[in-house]
Design an enzyme around this catalytic site. Structure first.
Site, PDB file in Angstrom:
ATOM      1  N   GLU A 179       0.393  -1.977   4.552  1.00 56.36           N
ATOM      2  CA  GLU A 179       0.926  -0.612   4.648  1.00 56.36           C
ATOM      3  C   GLU A 179       2.266  -0.579   5.382  1.00 56.36           C
ATOM      4  O   GLU A 179       2.381  -1.072   6.497  1.00 56.36           O
ATOM      5  CB  GLU A 179      -0.074   0.281   5.402  1.00 56.36           C
ATOM      6  CG  GLU A 179       0.418   1.703   5.545  1.00 56.36           C
ATOM      7  CD  GLU A 179      -0.553   2.591   6.316  1.00 56.36           C
ATOM      8  OE1 GLU A 179      -0.761   3.718   5.874  1.00 56.36           O
ATOM      9  OE2 GLU A 179      -1.093   2.159   7.345  1.00 56.36           O
ATOM     10  N   HIS A 207       0.864  -1.187   0.000  1.00 55.83           N
ATOM     11  CA  HIS A 207       0.000   0.000   0.000  1.00 55.83           C
ATOM     12  C   HIS A 207       0.901   1.237   0.000  1.00 55.83           C
ATOM     13  O   HIS A 207       1.216   1.803   1.047  1.00 55.83           O
ATOM     14  CB  HIS A 207      -0.884  -0.037   1.253  1.00 55.83           C
ATOM     15  CG  HIS A 207      -1.786   1.146   1.420  1.00 55.83           C
ATOM     16  ND1 HIS A 207      -3.053   1.190   0.909  1.00 55.83           N
ATOM     17  CD2 HIS A 207      -1.586   2.337   2.034  1.00 55.83           C
ATOM     18  CE1 HIS A 207      -3.604   2.359   1.202  1.00 55.83           C
ATOM     19  NE2 HIS A 207      -2.732   3.069   1.902  1.00 55.83           N
ATOM     20  N   ASP A 245      -2.336 -10.191   0.653  1.00 49.42           N
ATOM     21  CA  ASP A 245      -1.476  -9.280  -0.100  1.00 49.42           C
ATOM     22  C   ASP A 245      -2.346  -8.440  -1.042  1.00 49.42           C
ATOM     23  O   ASP A 245      -2.372  -8.658  -2.247  1.00 49.42           O
ATOM     24  CB  ASP A 245      -0.438 -10.100  -0.872  1.00 49.42           C
ATOM     25  CG  ASP A 245       0.642  -9.226  -1.495  1.00 49.42           C
ATOM     26  OD1 ASP A 245       0.613  -8.002  -1.259  1.00 49.42           O
ATOM     27  OD2 ASP A 245       1.507  -9.761  -2.207  1.00 49.42           O
TER      28      ASP A 245
END
Length: 442
Positions: A393, A336, A384
């Site tokens: 993140e 992310h 994932d």
């Protein structure tokens, strides 16, 4: 930033051996210079500072372009980013003071720059003490994303670092003030006791001040509270061991310092750093271990705890997944991260134009080497998926702890810590004894 500086102060020889010392110092300088721009750093007193740049709130279906609504490369950002100022932000200012103070020790050989950092740290700390308040109060955006529970732990943390950076006793008196320590939760258990995080610095502070007792032993009037901090640190170290059930572990062996809530790894790496550092403190003090109740444990069990946790993160887990991007054969491919997910193709994607890269199931075109992601869930599971930031993140807070833990565990334990650099500004605790009298002659 404080974690990075702390790791350099203790382990500069290990950074040197890894060929990373200049690199990490560059990063610390970049961060410190950024902090100096967030307030009037040439002034002795301030009454406001910048608390946040940009906004991220998308609740209520807001479509105003901001850092969470838009998905673009950082260098392509063209929407306005608001600067939020804050006049009662004790936690933020005291933590920033800790960062500048610790960085001043890293750069102590560059006198002018080091003094500039110390001056900024003093100014911020004074502001933190004079205009009390949490930076995330009153419906601020910080309350949504990084809500602060208290500023008392930052007072002790900032005070301890300023004492090391300046040698000024008033900071030590503040950092060892039992009333402030009590407000910070130093004498109370609680479910999150012993967990060092961006919101609570207490576990780190108690270890930092135990260091003073172990190596300089300042005695009265500090001894009693330093002994308490030292005892509390020992208890925290006991709580990390599998023999004690203060924290659960996943089936795969990951300690659940945040009790099964998402994004566990940032807490785990901090604990791995503290455990390794404490074991190195004991080694440097010629102490083979410490007591948990009636039982004596060798410093090796602390290193083993840290190693098993870091090994889990690097791939020794039920999914055989490395949670550090670019390390091992099997690591998250949908991190992310805006810059990593947009291809380098000379096309400028606007705010919503990047959404296709955010939402695609294709792997990121750019590998964000070295980034540790948020981590698995409490069943050792991991998805994932780029939009599921609870798994994918990376954060700078988490990665600072990872770097600190890795450098502490690197090399062999004979290298150990740098015992004296942190004390270079601290005056001798006791006056030099008078010379011995001349030999007696009848």
């Amino acid at each position: 930033m404080t974690m990075l500086s702390w790791s350099v102060i203790e382990y500069s020889a290990k950074y040197e051996a890894a060929g990373e010392l200049n690199h990490v110092k560059e990063i610390i300088k970049w961060g410190a210079d950024y902090f100096l721009k967030t307030f009037n750093s040439s002034s002795d007193t301030i009454n406001t500072m910048v608390a946040q740049v940009g906004t991220g709130d998308t609740s209520g279906g807001s479509t105003t372009p901001n850092d969470h609504y838009c998905w673009m490369r950082p260098e392509d950002i063209d929407y306005e980013r608001l600067v939020t100022e804050c006049s009662h932000c004790s936690d933020l200012a005291a933590e920033m003071a800790a960062a500048l103070a610790s960085a001043s020790i890293v750069f102590k050989d560059n006198k002018a720059y080091s003094q500039k950092l110390v001056h900024g740290a003093r100014t911020l700390f004074q502001f933190a003490r004079d205009q009390r308040g949490r930076y995330s109060e009153r419906g601020s955006e910080a309350a949504i994303f990084y809500n602060s529970t208290s500023y008392w732990d930052e007072f002790v943390w900032g005070g301890a670092w300023l004492y090391y950076a300046t040698g000024n006793n008033s900071y030590l008196q503040l950092a060892t003030n039992p009333g402030i320590a009590k407000h910070a939760g130093a004498f109370w258990g609680g479910p999150d006791y012993g967990v060092l995080s961006w919101d609570n610095k207490l576990a780190g502070t108690q270890l930092l001040l135990s260091r003073l007792r172990l190596f300089l032993s300042p005695g009265y009037p500090y001894e009693e509270i330093l002994r308490t901090f030292h005892n509390q640190t020992s208890i925290i170290m006991c709580s990390y061991l599998p023999i004690f059930t203060k924290f659960n572990r996943t089936r795969g062996g990951l300690i659940e310092l945040n009790h099964g809530r998402p994004q566990p790894l940032q807490y785990v790496v901090n604990a791995a750093f503290l455990a390794t550092l404490y074991s190195d403190y004991l080694e440097a003090a010629d102490t083979p271990g410490w007591y948990c109740g009636p039982n004596f444990y060798s410093t090796d069990v602390l290193r083993d705890f840290a190693k098993t946790q870091i090994d889990y993160i690097l791939g020794k887990n039920p999914r055989k997944m490395s949670y550090v991007v670019g390390f091992g054969n099997h690591y998250p491919k949908h991190v992310h991260h805006r810059g990593a997910s947009i291809p380098k193709n000379k096309i400028r994607y606007n705010c919503k134009g990047g959404w296709k890269w955010r939402d695609t199931t294709k792997p990121n075109p750019n590998t964000l080497v070295g980034a540790m992601v948020a981590g698995p869930d409490r069943h050792d599971g991991f998805r994932d998926v780029r939009t599921n930031y609870n798994y994918t993140e990376p954060t700078i807070a988490g990665n600072a702890g990872l770097v600190a833990a890795l450098v502490a565990l690197s090399g062999d334990k004979t290298t150990g810590i740098d015992k004296n650099t942190i004390f270079s500004a601290v005056p001798p605790m006791f006056p030099t004894p008078p010379p011995p009298p001349a030999p007696w002659r009848p």
